[in-house]
Design an enzyme around this catalytic site. Structure first.
Site, PDB file in Angstrom:
ATOM      1  CG  MET A  74      -5.478  -6.457  -1.422  1.00 53.55           C
ATOM      2  SD  MET A  74      -6.254  -7.897  -2.173  1.00 53.55           S
ATOM      3  CE  MET A  74      -4.971  -9.098  -1.931  1.00 53.55           C
ATOM      4  CB  CYS A  75      -5.581  -0.882  -5.970  1.00 49.43           C
ATOM      5  SG  CYS A  75      -4.702   0.010  -4.701  1.00 49.43           S
ATOM      6  CG  HIS A  76     -11.715  -1.870  -6.008  1.00 48.68           C
ATOM      7  ND1 HIS A  76     -11.376  -1.662  -4.690  1.00 48.68           N
ATOM      8  CD2 HIS A  76     -12.632  -2.870  -6.018  1.00 48.68           C
ATOM      9  CE1 HIS A  76     -12.068  -2.499  -3.931  1.00 48.68           C
ATOM     10  NE2 HIS A  76     -12.841  -3.242  -4.705  1.00 48.68           N
ATOM     11  CG  MET A 112      -4.016   2.882  -2.399  1.00 50.04           C
ATOM     12  SD  MET A 112      -2.669   3.148  -1.225  1.00 50.04           S
ATOM     13  CE  MET A 112      -1.343   2.273  -2.021  1.00 50.04           C
ATOM     14  CD  GLU A 113      -6.187   4.534  -7.512  1.00 50.14           C
ATOM     15  OE1 GLU A 113      -6.604   3.401  -7.807  1.00 50.14           O
ATOM     16  OE2 GLU A 113      -6.363   5.038  -6.384  1.00 50.14           O
ATOM     17  CG  ASP A 127      15.472   5.874 -15.370  1.00 48.98           C
ATOM     18  OD1 ASP A 127      16.410   5.054 -15.259  1.00 48.98           O
ATOM     19  OD2 ASP A 127      14.901   6.112 -16.443  1.00 48.98           O
TER      20      ASP A 127
END
Length: 163
Positions: A74-76, A112-113, A127
């Site tokens: 749902m992120c733009h 969110m970014e 990793d």
């Protein structure tokens, strides 16, 4: 309080931000990755076979920021105007602390970014080091600060570094 990403039928929706004003928006997020002291020493001394761990994690974190809308449903898709990735070595806790600062001018924030950036950087460190230390733990992924928009400024208690 109503959830913004749920419609009247209880289904997921992407929020319409078309009527919102463009404002300067900044978000700062943090994360930590804890590891064996020997692993941390190898990172600091540049002795990991896969290369410069923090340089690769920095680029990965920036890439994570840029790809957030592809990964979080749902992120733009946001035009990012700047990303800073910072790493601090914590010898006492045998950890690397990661901080991302993300900036935009737009209709929706970049929390969110910033969170995606620190998570991606931490996963990249894992990793690159997993061959010698599978016991590493990624923790404390959190929003530290956000500014801009209708909801104003949010600062997590005592963690924000101004600048």
């Amino acid at each position: 309080m109503k959830l913004t990403h749920i419609d009247d039928n209880g289904r997921a929706k992407m929020v319409d931000v078309g009527e919102k004003e463009d404002t300067q928006r900044v978000a700062v997020a943090g994360a930590s990755i804890h590891m064996a002291p020997e692993t941390l020493s190898m990172i600091k001394d540049g002795k990991m076979k896969k290369g410069d761990v923090l340089a690769v994690a920095q680029v990965a974190g920036i890439m994570g920021v840029k790809r957030t809308s592809e990964l979080i449903p749902m992120c733009h898709n946001i035009l990012i105007s700047g990303v800073e990735m910072n790493f601090s070595i914590d010898d006492e806790k045998s950890a690397i602390h990661i901080e991302a600062t993300v900036k935009t001018i737009g209709k929706t924030g970049v929390e969110m970014e910033a969170l995606q950036g620190v998570a991606t950087a931490a996963l990249t460190i894992y990793d690159m080091c997993k061959a010698i230390d599978k016991d590493m733990v990624i923790s404390n992924i959190r929003l530290i600060k956000k500014t801009g928009g209708k909801s104003g400024t949010y600062i997590r208690g005592g963690e924000c570094i101004e600048g």
